[in-house]
Design a protein around this motif. Structure first.
Motif, PDB file in Angstrom:
ATOM      1  N   GLY A  99      24.926   3.637  61.407  1.00 28.60           N
ATOM      2  CA  GLY A  99      25.839   2.538  61.659  1.00 28.60           C
ATOM      3  C   GLY A  99      25.205   1.207  61.985  1.00 28.60           C
ATOM      4  N   CYS A 100      23.906   1.212  62.297  1.00 32.19           N
ATOM      5  CA  CYS A 100      23.203  -0.031  62.596  1.00 32.19           C
ATOM      6  C   CYS A 100      21.721   0.199  62.392  1.00 32.19           C
ATOM      7  CB  CYS A 100      23.493  -0.499  64.027  1.00 32.19           C
ATOM      8  SG  CYS A 100      22.831   0.584  65.300  1.00 32.19           S
ATOM      9  N   ALA A 101      20.956  -0.869  62.483  1.00 33.02           N
ATOM     10  CA  ALA A 101      19.518  -0.781  62.265  1.00 33.02           C
ATOM     11  C   ALA A 101      18.816  -0.166  63.473  1.00 33.02           C
ATOM     12  CB  ALA A 101      18.947  -2.167  61.990  1.00 33.02           C
ATOM     13  N   ALA A 102      17.794   0.642  63.191  1.00 29.63           N
ATOM     14  CA  ALA A 102      16.959   1.221  64.241  1.00 29.63           C
ATOM     15  C   ALA A 102      15.827   0.282  64.624  1.00 29.63           C
ATOM     16  CB  ALA A 102      16.390   2.561  63.777  1.00 29.63           C
ATOM     17  N   ALA A 103      15.549  -0.712  63.783  1.00 31.52           N
ATOM     18  CA  ALA A 103      14.504  -1.712  64.056  1.00 31.52           C
ATOM     19  C   ALA A 103      14.604  -2.799  63.003  1.00 31.52           C
ATOM     20  CB  ALA A 103      13.112  -1.087  64.050  1.00 31.52           C
ATOM     21  N   GLY A 104      14.039  -3.955  63.322  1.00 32.77           N
ATOM     22  CA  GLY A 104      13.990  -5.058  62.372  1.00 32.77           C
ATOM     23  C   GLY A 104      12.624  -5.709  62.390  1.00 32.77           C
ATOM     24  N   ASP A 105      12.551  -6.897  61.830  1.00 30.55           N
ATOM     25  CA  ASP A 105      11.243  -7.522  61.668  1.00 30.55           C
ATOM     26  C   ASP A 105      10.584  -7.900  62.993  1.00 30.55           C
ATOM     27  OD1 ASP A 105      13.036  -9.589  62.169  1.00 30.55           O
ATOM     28  OD2 ASP A 105      12.374 -10.846  60.487  1.00 30.55           O
ATOM     29  N   ARG A 106      11.368  -8.297  63.993  1.00 29.28           N
ATOM     30  CA  ARG A 106      10.758  -8.699  65.253  1.00 29.28           C
ATOM     31  C   ARG A 106      10.147  -7.505  65.994  1.00 29.28           C
ATOM     32  NH1 ARG A 106      15.217 -11.813  64.491  1.00 29.28           N
ATOM     33  NH2 ARG A 106      14.854 -14.076  64.408  1.00 29.28           N
ATOM     34  N   VAL A 107      10.883  -6.410  66.044  1.00 27.46           N
ATOM     35  CA  VAL A 107      10.324  -5.205  66.671  1.00 27.46           C
ATOM     36  C   VAL A 107       9.129  -4.706  65.868  1.00 27.46           C
ATOM     37  CG1 VAL A 107      10.791  -2.820  67.338  1.00 27.46           C
ATOM     38  CG2 VAL A 107      12.506  -4.572  67.744  1.00 27.46           C
ATOM     39  N   SER A 108       9.220  -4.790  64.527  1.00 33.15           N
ATOM     40  CA  SER A 108       8.077  -4.410  63.687  1.00 33.15           C
ATOM     41  C   SER A 108       6.859  -5.255  64.029  1.00 33.15           C
ATOM     42  CB  SER A 108       8.423  -4.583  62.211  1.00 33.15           C
ATOM     43  OG  SER A 108       9.431  -3.689  61.808  1.00 33.15           O
ATOM     44  N   GLY A 109       7.077  -6.553  64.210  1.00 32.41           N
ATOM     45  CA  GLY A 109       5.976  -7.431  64.569  1.00 32.41           C
ATOM     46  C   GLY A 109       5.361  -7.074  65.904  1.00 32.41           C
ATOM     47  N   MET A 110       6.197  -6.725  66.883  1.00 32.78           N
ATOM     48  CA  MET A 110       5.675  -6.351  68.190  1.00 32.78           C
ATOM     49  C   MET A 110       4.880  -5.052  68.105  1.00 32.78           C
ATOM     50  SD  MET A 110       8.621  -7.474  70.937  1.00 32.78           S
ATOM     51  CE  MET A 110      10.099  -7.096  69.967  1.00 32.78           C
ATOM     52  N   MET A 111       5.382  -4.082  67.339  1.00 35.56           N
ATOM     53  CA  MET A 111       4.644  -2.827  67.176  1.00 35.56           C
ATOM     54  C   MET A 111       3.288  -3.087  66.546  1.00 35.56           C
ATOM     55  SD  MET A 111       7.420   0.145  66.179  1.00 35.56           S
ATOM     56  CE  MET A 111       8.327  -0.750  64.901  1.00 35.56           C
ATOM     57  N   LYS A 112       3.267  -3.922  65.515  1.00 40.68           N
ATOM     58  CA  LYS A 112       1.990  -4.232  64.867  1.00 40.68           C
ATOM     59  C   LYS A 112       1.053  -4.935  65.834  1.00 40.68           C
ATOM     60  CE  LYS A 112      -0.115  -6.248  60.766  1.00 40.68           C
ATOM     61  NZ  LYS A 112       0.070  -7.040  59.536  1.00 40.68           N
ATOM     62  N   ASN A 113       1.587  -5.869  66.619  1.00 39.36           N
ATOM     63  CA  ASN A 113       0.759  -6.579  67.598  1.00 39.36           C
ATOM     64  C   ASN A 113       0.176  -5.635  68.648  1.00 39.36           C
ATOM     65  OD1 ASN A 113       1.320  -8.998  66.331  1.00 39.36           O
ATOM     66  ND2 ASN A 113       2.910  -9.616  67.779  1.00 39.36           N
ATOM     67  N   ASP A 122      14.633   7.924  61.442  1.00 39.54           N
ATOM     68  CA  ASP A 122      15.711   8.555  60.673  1.00 39.54           C
ATOM     69  C   ASP A 122      16.973   7.703  60.689  1.00 39.54           C
ATOM     70  OD1 ASP A 122      16.264   8.955  63.357  1.00 39.54           O
ATOM     71  OD2 ASP A 122      16.935  11.033  63.115  1.00 39.54           O
ATOM     72  N   GLY A 123      16.810   6.401  60.866  1.00 39.15           N
ATOM     73  CA  GLY A 123      17.908   5.449  60.757  1.00 39.15           C
ATOM     74  C   GLY A 123      17.503   4.323  59.829  1.00 39.15           C
ATOM     75  N   PRO A 124      18.403   3.376  59.578  1.00 39.93           N
ATOM     76  CA  PRO A 124      18.085   2.231  58.716  1.00 39.93           C
ATOM     77  C   PRO A 124      17.265   1.183  59.455  1.00 39.93           C
ATOM     78  CG  PRO A 124      20.488   2.616  58.935  1.00 39.93           C
ATOM     79  CD  PRO A 124      19.815   3.371  60.011  1.00 39.93           C
ATOM     80  N   MET A 125      16.776   0.224  58.684  1.00 39.21           N
ATOM     81  CA  MET A 125      16.131  -0.957  59.252  1.00 39.21           C
ATOM     82  C   MET A 125      16.852  -2.194  58.739  1.00 39.21           C
ATOM     83  SD  MET A 125      12.074   0.118  59.089  1.00 39.21           S
ATOM     84  CE  MET A 125      11.566  -1.215  60.187  1.00 39.21           C
ATOM     85  N   ARG A 126      16.451  -3.357  59.204  1.00 36.51           N
ATOM     86  CA  ARG A 126      17.033  -4.597  58.705  1.00 36.51           C
ATOM     87  C   ARG A 126      15.960  -5.682  58.633  1.00 36.51           C
ATOM     88  NH1 ARG A 126      20.909  -7.576  63.155  1.00 36.51           N
ATOM     89  NH2 ARG A 126      19.252  -8.648  64.285  1.00 36.51           N
ATOM     90  N   ASP A 127      16.322  -6.794  58.009  1.00 37.33           N
ATOM     91  CA  ASP A 127      15.399  -7.929  57.840  1.00 37.33           C
ATOM     92  C   ASP A 127      14.242  -7.564  56.911  1.00 37.33           C
ATOM     93  OD1 ASP A 127      16.914  -9.286  59.917  1.00 37.33           O
ATOM     94  OD2 ASP A 127      15.776  -8.101  61.360  1.00 37.33           O
ATOM     95  N   LEU A 128      14.579  -7.085  55.709  1.00 37.59           N
ATOM     96  CA  LEU A 128      13.557  -6.573  54.794  1.00 37.59           C
ATOM     97  C   LEU A 128      12.469  -7.601  54.508  1.00 37.59           C
ATOM     98  CD1 LEU A 128      12.436  -4.394  52.937  1.00 37.59           C
ATOM     99  CD2 LEU A 128      13.964  -5.237  51.141  1.00 37.59           C
ATOM    100  N   SER A 129      12.856  -8.836  54.201  1.00 39.75           N
ATOM    101  CA  SER A 129      11.837  -9.828  53.876  1.00 39.75           C
ATOM    102  C   SER A 129      10.899 -10.054  55.054  1.00 39.75           C
ATOM    103  CB  SER A 129      12.488 -11.147  53.448  1.00 39.75           C
ATOM    104  OG  SER A 129      13.289 -11.681  54.499  1.00 39.75           O
ATOM    105  N   GLY A 130      11.448 -10.055  56.263  1.00 39.74           N
ATOM    106  CA  GLY A 130      10.620 -10.212  57.446  1.00 39.74           C
ATOM    107  C   GLY A 130       9.722  -9.015  57.682  1.00 39.74           C
ATOM    108  N   ILE A 131      10.247  -7.810  57.460  1.00 40.90           N
ATOM    109  CA  ILE A 131       9.446  -6.593  57.616  1.00 40.90           C
ATOM    110  C   ILE A 131       8.256  -6.613  56.664  1.00 40.90           C
ATOM    111  CG2 ILE A 131       9.439  -4.082  57.252  1.00 40.90           C
ATOM    112  CD1 ILE A 131      12.375  -4.111  58.220  1.00 40.90           C
ATOM    113  N   MET A 132       8.527  -7.002  55.419  1.00 40.39           N
ATOM    114  CA  MET A 132       7.451  -7.045  54.435  1.00 40.39           C
ATOM    115  C   MET A 132       6.414  -8.098  54.811  1.00 40.39           C
ATOM    116  SD  MET A 132       8.315  -4.571  52.539  1.00 40.39           S
ATOM    117  CE  MET A 132       7.098  -4.722  51.226  1.00 40.39           C
ATOM    118  N   ALA A 133       6.870  -9.214  55.376  1.00 41.26           N
ATOM    119  CA  ALA A 133       5.934 -10.264  55.795  1.00 41.26           C
ATOM    120  C   ALA A 133       5.088  -9.811  56.978  1.00 41.26           C
ATOM    121  CB  ALA A 133       6.702 -11.535  56.143  1.00 41.26           C
ATOM    122  N   VAL A 134       5.697  -9.074  57.905  1.00 40.40           N
ATOM    123  CA  VAL A 134       4.955  -8.562  59.059  1.00 40.40           C
ATOM    124  C   VAL A 134       3.847  -7.623  58.600  1.00 40.40           C
ATOM    125  CG1 VAL A 134       5.136  -6.978  61.028  1.00 40.40           C
ATOM    126  CG2 VAL A 134       6.772  -8.854  60.780  1.00 40.40           C
ATOM    127  N   GLY A 135       4.185  -6.751  57.632  1.00 46.46           N
ATOM    128  CA  GLY A 135       3.165  -5.884  57.065  1.00 46.46           C
ATOM    129  C   GLY A 135       2.961  -4.564  57.771  1.00 46.46           C
TER     130      GLY A 135
END
Length: 232
Positions: A99-113, A122-135
């Motif tokens: 029903g909602c995202a389990a993470a997005g680009d900002r949380v992805s960025g923090m995890m990478k940092n 096992d849930g969706p994500m959001r902010d695909l372009s941002g996720i791809m930019a974070v890497g």
């Protein structure tokens, strides 16, 4: 009256494969890892690389840091940032909530940092372009722009059930274009040792196929044996 649970339950990560064991899984296809475990260990195929269609999928191999959230909530995931060690793969159980995202680009960025090597949920994500930019290489069930909550309760470092597999902190996670595989901590040494054998068998069969192999000899032997009932 039901007592309100505490917002977080945390078990400090206290086990991890050796550096040599982690290195043994780098670049190894998930199919080889599964074969080294006699055909088991993969998460359900609903969990796939978030960037499908965006080019070649990455390969990730690292120890699991487990996170267990109630549906729609990410408080435990945010708390897990404090415990990430370089090279960890954050395994975020979201109760299969779509029903909602389990993470997005900002949380992805923090995890990478924090040093994470990858993210699996096992849930969706959001902010695909941002996720791809974070890497940060990520595997999920799809995309959903709806926002999660951050109220808890949740758990960090305890076993989780996700996409048909039980995962504990310290298990090895290997992920690529084919999906995600879990190697239980107790099997890491044996599986890492067997990978070379599996790779040799796979490469030998590749060479036979390239040379024109059509029907393997052992299959011909079965067909020509007394173990076949022929219907005329």
């Amino acid at each position: 009256m039901i007592e309100e649970p505490k917002k977080l339950t945390i078990k400090s990560p206290d086990r991890r494969p050796t550096d040599a064991q982690i290195a043994a899984f780098q670049g190894v296809p998930t199919g080889f890892v599964v074969d080294a475990m006699y055909g088991t260990g993969a998460l359900a195929p609903e969990v796939s690389w978030v960037g499908a269609g965006q080019g070649a999928a990455p390969h990730v191999a690292g120890p699991a840091l487990t996170v267990d959230n109630r549906p729609s909530d990410i408080l435990a995931l945010l708390a897990a940032l404090y415990f990430i060690r370089k090279g960890d793969v954050v395994v975020n159980a979201f109760a299969g909530c779509e029903g909602c995202a389990a993470a997005g680009d900002r949380v992805s960025g923090m995890m990478k940092n924090c040093g994470a090597a990858g993210f699996v949920t096992d849930g969706p994500m959001r902010d695909l372009s941002g996720i791809m930019a974070v890497g940060l290489p990520s595997w999920c069930t799809g995309l959903n722009p709806n926002s999660p909550f951050g109220t808890g309760p949740g758990k960090v470092g305890l076993p989780v059930n996700i996409a048909g597999q039980r995962v504990e902190t310290g298990d090895m996670i290997v992920a690529d274009a084919d999906g995600v595989v879990v190697v239980p901590f107790a099997q890491v040494a044996a599986v890492s040792a067997r990978i070379a054998e599996v790779a040799a068998l796979e490469h030998a069969l590749d060479a036979e196929v390239d040379a024109g192999l059509s029907v393997p000899d052992d299959i011909k032997e079965v067909i020509q044996s007394d173990d076949v009932t022929w219907i005329r």
